[in-house]
Motif scaffolding. Structure first.
Motif, mmCIF file in Angstrom:
data_model
loop_
_atom_site.group_PDB
_atom_site.id
_atom_site.type_symbol
_atom_site.label_atom_id
_atom_site.label_comp_id
_atom_site.label_asym_id
_atom_site.label_seq_id
_atom_site.Cartn_x
_atom_site.Cartn_y
_atom_site.Cartn_z
ATOM 1 N N PHE A 297 0.857 -1.230 0.106
ATOM 2 C CA PHE A 297 0.064 -0.233 0.037
ATOM 3 C C PHE A 297 0.779 1.360 0.189
ATOM 4 O O PHE A 297 0.514 2.131 -0.700
ATOM 5 C CB PHE A 297 -0.934 0.072 1.142
ATOM 6 C CG PHE A 297 -1.845 -1.253 1.361
ATOM 7 C CD1 PHE A 297 -2.222 -1.826 0.111
ATOM 8 C CD2 PHE A 297 -2.300 -1.680 2.752
ATOM 9 C CE1 PHE A 297 -3.122 -3.290 0.386
ATOM 10 C CE2 PHE A 297 -2.906 -2.923 2.933
ATOM 11 C CZ PHE A 297 -3.448 -3.629 1.726
ATOM 12 N N MET A 298 1.854 1.250 0.889
ATOM 13 C CA MET A 298 2.842 2.373 0.991
ATOM 14 C C MET A 298 3.582 2.470 -0.115
ATOM 15 O O MET A 298 3.618 3.802 -0.714
ATOM 16 C CB MET A 298 3.832 2.097 2.056
ATOM 17 C CG MET A 298 4.578 3.255 2.558
ATOM 18 S SD MET A 298 3.624 4.892 3.092
ATOM 19 C CE MET A 298 2.792 3.978 4.511
ATOM 20 N N MET A 299 4.013 1.418 -0.995
ATOM 21 C CA MET A 299 4.826 1.621 -2.064
ATOM 22 C C MET A 299 4.027 2.174 -3.312
ATOM 23 O O MET A 299 4.515 2.964 -4.122
ATOM 24 C CB MET A 299 5.090 0.207 -2.598
ATOM 25 C CG MET A 299 6.672 -0.398 -1.641
ATOM 26 S SD MET A 299 7.351 -1.704 -2.312
ATOM 27 C CE MET A 299 7.744 -2.501 -0.879
ATOM 28 N N ASP A 300 2.637 1.790 -3.377
ATOM 29 C CA ASP A 300 1.927 2.239 -4.524
ATOM 30 C C ASP A 300 1.338 3.745 -4.429
ATOM 31 O O ASP A 300 1.197 4.576 -5.374
ATOM 32 C CB ASP A 300 0.533 1.547 -4.520
ATOM 33 C CG ASP A 300 0.688 0.268 -5.232
ATOM 34 O OD1 ASP A 300 1.701 0.205 -5.869
ATOM 35 O OD2 ASP A 300 0.067 -0.722 -5.051
ATOM 36 N N ASP B 56 4.765 -3.589 -8.327
ATOM 37 C CA ASP B 56 4.987 -4.819 -9.294
ATOM 38 C C ASP B 56 6.769 -4.570 -9.450
ATOM 39 O O ASP B 56 7.215 -5.575 -9.852
ATOM 40 C CB ASP B 56 4.376 -4.663 -10.701
ATOM 41 C CG ASP B 56 3.137 -5.080 -10.348
ATOM 42 O OD1 ASP B 56 2.615 -6.127 -9.612
ATOM 43 O OD2 ASP B 56 1.851 -4.506 -11.004
ATOM 44 N N LEU B 57 7.167 -3.347 -9.539
ATOM 45 C CA LEU B 57 8.615 -3.298 -9.572
ATOM 46 C C LEU B 57 9.374 -3.862 -8.500
ATOM 47 O O LEU B 57 10.592 -4.441 -8.989
ATOM 48 C CB LEU B 57 8.994 -1.658 -9.695
ATOM 49 C CG LEU B 57 10.495 -1.356 -9.729
ATOM 50 C CD1 LEU B 57 11.074 -2.000 -10.836
ATOM 51 C CD2 LEU B 57 10.661 0.178 -9.627
ATOM 52 N N PHE B 58 8.636 -4.033 -7.275
ATOM 53 C CA PHE B 58 9.496 -4.533 -6.228
ATOM 54 C C PHE B 58 9.184 -6.036 -6.107
ATOM 55 O O PHE B 58 10.172 -7.080 -6.020
ATOM 56 C CB PHE B 58 9.046 -4.020 -4.913
ATOM 57 C CG PHE B 58 9.203 -4.742 -3.776
ATOM 58 C CD1 PHE B 58 10.665 -4.654 -3.259
ATOM 59 C CD2 PHE B 58 8.366 -5.436 -2.860
ATOM 60 C CE1 PHE B 58 10.804 -5.391 -2.068
ATOM 61 C CE2 PHE B 58 8.590 -6.181 -1.851
ATOM 62 C CZ PHE B 58 9.809 -6.071 -1.253
ATOM 63 N N SER B 59 7.876 -6.621 -6.374
ATOM 64 C CA SER B 59 7.639 -7.877 -6.480
ATOM 65 C C SER B 59 8.010 -8.679 -7.399
ATOM 66 O O SER B 59 7.884 -9.819 -7.355
ATOM 67 C CB SER B 59 6.115 -7.966 -5.642
ATOM 68 O OG SER B 59 5.268 -7.422 -6.894
#
Length: 355
Positions: free
Chosen positions: A295-298, A339-342
């Motif tokens: 949530f925070m990343m988005d 998605d860049l992270f996961s």
């Protein structure tokens, strides 16, 4: 001035360099990738500068800090020092390429003159004079304005050892008592925007010097003590109160927040994250926060990301400055920030670019 680059090395851990640090920044990475360690390393360095207890318990480390001035593109300060067995092994300070401190175990120069400071003291600690050495004072005042908050360790009480807080800098009750009338209104309004029907925040004294926060909630007949709150609610209220505390002080220059958004649902995590980042931007307080919460990343633009990648004891950082094409291409995919992270996007891109 703001911190623009940082490196830190111990015998078992090496952060090669985190560069292109902006006004607001988000550290992201998998579990055990070094997010908390990086933030704690920054805290460790500033604690040593201020002769406060070293949080990591490390008596041997090397650190390098680079500072720039958003108002003066040509200004640059680089400060680095090495501690070995609790004593200063090396120290250097340069401003705009001019050497002010050059110290080794054999020779110590300050402003071109030989000096002999205590072995356990940094030169910047023993040569403070706002008029005579303004650059040194600028560095030390910056270090005094660094503050650390661990969201996962927020609770009603803050334990102190030898006069210094173990985890978070101030008890919840102290933050509530420092709120101005308008500040309390702002905190309550923001808490309600995040879905917590808070009507008032007050404190009550318990045994000795211990105090608790009393929360008055709409639709709840009896008041609620802070230790009765959910972990999510107390984290939100603590952060909101702390932001008000920072806004009303000209002391704080760098806010370190570990695990921002921890334990919150989507709506509250995104709203709190946006509030924290927007407040720091508006108030001119530099922010380095960490999170692996989707949530925070988005809600935080990837231009503010520093992606930590760990291999054994070595930690490297990817960001928009050192990997501009990676970030530019990802933006074109239309995928969410998380998605860049996961996903395997980064690994695939780096594998292709290395051929």
């Amino acid at each position: 001035m703001i911190l623009s680059a940082f490196s830190y090395k111990t015998s078992g851990w090496d952060l090669t360099e985190m560069g292109a640090i902006q006004t607001t920044n988000l550290l992201v990475g998998k579990n055990a990738s070094g997010k908390t360690r990086t933030i704690r390393a920054l805290q460790n360095v500033t604690n040593f500068l201020q002769a406060r207890p070293i949080v990591l318990g490390e008596s041997d480390f090397k650190a390098k800090l680079t500072f720039t001035d958003p108002q003066d593109a040509g200004w640059r300060m680089v400060y680095q020092f090495e501690i070995a067995q609790g004593k200063v092994a090396a120290e250097q300070l340069t401003v705009n390429g001019k050497s002010l401190i050059k110290r080794s175990e054999e020779k110590m120069l300050f402003m071109g003159e030989t000096i002999n400071p205590p072995k356990e003291k940094l030169v910047v600690q023993v040569r403070r004079d706002r008029d005579a050495y303004p650059e040194v004072e600028k560095l030390m005042e910056w270090s005094e304005g660094v503050v650390f908050v661990s969201c996962s360790n927020i609770n009603p009480l803050t334990v102190f050892i030898s006069g210094s807080p173990v985890v978070n800098p101030l008890p919840f009750s102290t933050l509530v008592e420092t709120l101005t009338k308008e500040g309390k209104k702002d905190v309550i309004a923001e808490a309600r925007r995040l879905g917590y029907e808070v009507m008032d925040l007050t404190t009550v004294k318990a045994n000795g010097e211990m105090k608790f926060v009393v929360v008055n909630e709409r639709y709840v007949k009896s008041n609620v003590m802070d230790f009765q709150l959910s972990s999510g609610m107390i984290r939100v209220l603590y952060i909101l109160c702390f932001l008000e505390y920072v806004k009303n002080s000209d002391r704080y220059r760098l806010l370190l927040i570990d695990d921002l958004g921890e334990g919150l649902d989507y709506n509250r995590a995104t709203l709190l994250g946006k509030n924290v980042f927007d407040t720091c931007e508006t108030e001119g307080v530099q922010l380095i926060a960490s999170s692996n919460d989707s949530f925070m990343m988005d809600v935080v633009d990837i231009s503010k990301w520093h992606i930590l990648r760990r291999k054994n004891s070595k930690l490297t950082v990817l960001n928009q400055s050192n990997q501009p094409e990676l970030f530019s291409r990802f933006r074109m995919t239309g995928l969410s920030n998380f998605d860049l992270f996961s996903s395997d996007y980064i690994d695939n891109y780096l594998a292709r670019s290395s051929k």
